[in-house]
Design an enzyme around this catalytic site. Structure first.
Site, PDB file in Angstrom:
ATOM      1  N   PRO A 151      36.865  41.588  40.667  1.00 22.02           N
ATOM      2  CG  PRO A 151      37.765  39.756  41.683  1.00 22.02           C
ATOM      3  CD  PRO A 151      36.563  40.245  41.058  1.00 22.02           C
TER       4      PRO A 151
ATOM      5  CG  ASP B 143      36.049  37.833  37.263  1.00 28.07           C
ATOM      6  OD1 ASP B 143      36.565  37.687  38.310  1.00 28.07           O
ATOM      7  OD2 ASP B 143      34.756  37.554  37.127  1.00 28.07           O
ATOM      8  CG  HIS B 144      43.017  37.555  39.861  1.00 32.82           C
ATOM      9  ND1 HIS B 144      43.250  36.179  39.633  1.00 32.82           N
ATOM     10  CD2 HIS B 144      44.071  38.093  39.988  1.00 32.82           C
ATOM     11  CE1 HIS B 144      44.555  35.781  39.935  1.00 32.82           C
ATOM     12  NE2 HIS B 144      45.185  37.205  40.084  1.00 32.82           N
ATOM     13  NE  ARG B 145      34.202  37.071  40.412  1.00 34.75           N
ATOM     14  CZ  ARG B 145      33.049  37.340  40.150  1.00 34.75           C
ATOM     15  NH1 ARG B 145      32.182  37.311  41.198  1.00 34.75           N
ATOM     16  NH2 ARG B 145      32.542  37.708  38.976  1.00 34.75           N
TER      17      ARG B 145
END
Ligand code: CAO
Length: 424
Positions: A220, A396-398
């Site tokens: 994401p 990477d929004h994780r």
């Protein structure tokens, strides 16, 4: 004695194929019947074994090349007597060849990492597996290069292939299945609207397609934009160019960005990490390896500059120049394409005001650089012409939150604007 291995006939009426992978490197000692390359045709992927034991001294072909039956794919130094082959069938021939300097030409990057097995992936290097195991993997549609071997020295067995296939299926599939057609919808027949031309995707195009798709589906991504005032850095670059040229290199903005990014990665260690969702772990790295996107006639390649934090700007300029040249002349080794933690994609030499690069699988961020131009900037109560470089950071929004992204990119801008601030 030197002998050439030529591409033998693969199947009836098949005269060309694409070199899918090179399973050995120059200098390797190989056994008789050991597979040396994999060749893809529109019918199948086939292992080509060496009819002799010996030492590889030259590999005059590259992954992705279209090769013809009878074309030389390897040169061996061997004591074995020549085999008699039917005329025109390829194989080994006792032809004296001049010795040439050669660098192992493998272009399989670590663009694509298996979504399940994140360790011991045989990319570009020799994958130890018997021909029967390779056949079995092909029948299942499994890419043997992504299977983790549990035998001696990583040798792959049928059970390893089965275990791998099972884990990929359980994880919902992924790029381990070598056939790109899997799961893709048929395209319409475009010829109903006019004349068309079909062209086979090169190996590099396939790898880029798989890698970007893998990234798009699994990471994401958010993009943060900023602009760096590089007026002073550009003055420094112009003033220092001559000095770096004495070492035979060009001091480019990309080399400067490598140095600044390495400092940022050390300062914000999350950006130098990887996400392991399977084991719910964040993997922090003590080394700073940065990939640089290079535009080549064959397509996008991303050589990795290793230990950027330990090198000065002159060393980085030399290495970057060499890697970019190797990328353009198809001479990168698989080692030079692996192990990156972060990537820089500088499109500024080409143009554009902004773009949103895609994070590489198993990395958490990529820095996109667009064309710097002179702009009116309001500073100290008045407008001034400043050299402004647009930057975009995809992350990477994780692992990384918006505030982290804004801080990281802001830090890079500040260091580019005021390099001496680092001393404070
Ligand atoms: N803004 C303005 N000018 C820039 C710039 C920027 N961001 N980046 C480079 N330039 C200028 C340089 O200053 C140089 O000008 P001078 O000759 O006057 O010094 C000129 O553009 C050419 O630069 P270069 O190519 O010599 O060096 P580089 O470090 O900028 O680029 C490399 C090296 C390998 C990054 C580049 O050749 C390249 O391949 N870029 C494309 C990357 C790419 O394809 N990205 C997309 C990946 S996703 O599909």
């Amino acid at each position: 004695m030197k002998k050439e291995i030529k591409l033998p006939e693969i199947a009836d009426n098949v005269v060309t194929g694409y070199l899918a992978s090179i399973l050995v490197s120059v200098g390797d000692i190989i056994e008789e019947d050991q597979s040396v390359v994999e060749v893809e045709t529109d019918k199948a992927t086939t292992d080509i074994p060496s009819p002799y034991a010996g030492k590889i001294i030259d590999i005059p072909v590259n992954v992705g090349d279209e090769i013809r039956v009878g074309q030389v794919i390897m040169v061996l130094e061997t004591d074995a007597p020549a085999r008699t082959l039917p005329p025109g069938k390829g194989g080994v021939e006792e032809t004296p060849v001049p010795s040439v300097e050669f660098e192992a030409p493998s272009v399989i990057p670590d663009l694509i990492r298996d979504p399940v097995a994140t360790s011991t992936i045989h990319t570009g290097a020799f994958t130890p597996a018997a021909p029967s195991v390779r056949r079995f993997a092909r029948e299942l549609g499994v890419d043997i290069n992504r299977v983790v071997g549990t035998g001696t020295a990583g040798r792959i067995s049928d059970d390893d292939v089965k275990a791998h296939a099972k884990s990929v299926i359980q994880s919902g599939g992924g790029s381990s299945f070598s056939n790109l057609q899997h799961g893709y919808a048929e395209v319409p027949d475009f010829s109903q609207w006019g004349s068309i031309r079909k062209e086979a995707m090169s190996r590099i195009r396939q790898l880029t397609a798989e890698s970007t798709l893998n990234s798009w589906q699994t990471i994401p991504q958010v993009v943060q934009f900023d602009k760096a005032d590089i007026t002073e850095v550009e003055k420094f670059r112009q003033a220092s160019k001559r000095q770096v040229e004495k070492s035979g290199a060009k001091l480019t903005m990309t080399a400067i960005l490598l140095k600044v990014s390495a400092l940022a990665l050390q300062h914000f260690e999350k950006f130098n990490a990887s996400v392991d969702m399977k084991n719910t772990k964040v993997i922090y790295k003590d080394f700073v390896n940065i990939g640089v996107a290079v535009d080549t006639p064959q397509g996008l390649l991303v050589p990795i500059v290793k230990d950027v934090d330990k090198k000065n700007l002159t060393e980085l300029s030399i290495e970057l120049g060499q890697l970019a040249e190797k990328a353009r002349t198809k001479k990168l080794t698989s080692d030079e394409m692996q192990g990156g933690n972060f990537t820089i994609s500088n499109l500024g030499g080409i143009g554009g005001t902004a773009f949103t690069p895609i994070v590489y699988p198993n990395q958490v961020a990529i820095l996109g650089v667009s064309k710097a131009i002179m702009e009116q900037v309001f500073r100290d109560g008045k407008f001034e012409a400043r050299n402004m470089m647009p930057l975009s950071l995809s992350y990477d929004h994780r692992l990384i939150d918006g505030a982290d992204g804004a801080r990281f990119l802001g830090w890079i801008c500040k260091v580019l604007e005021q390099p001496f601030s680092l001393w404070l």
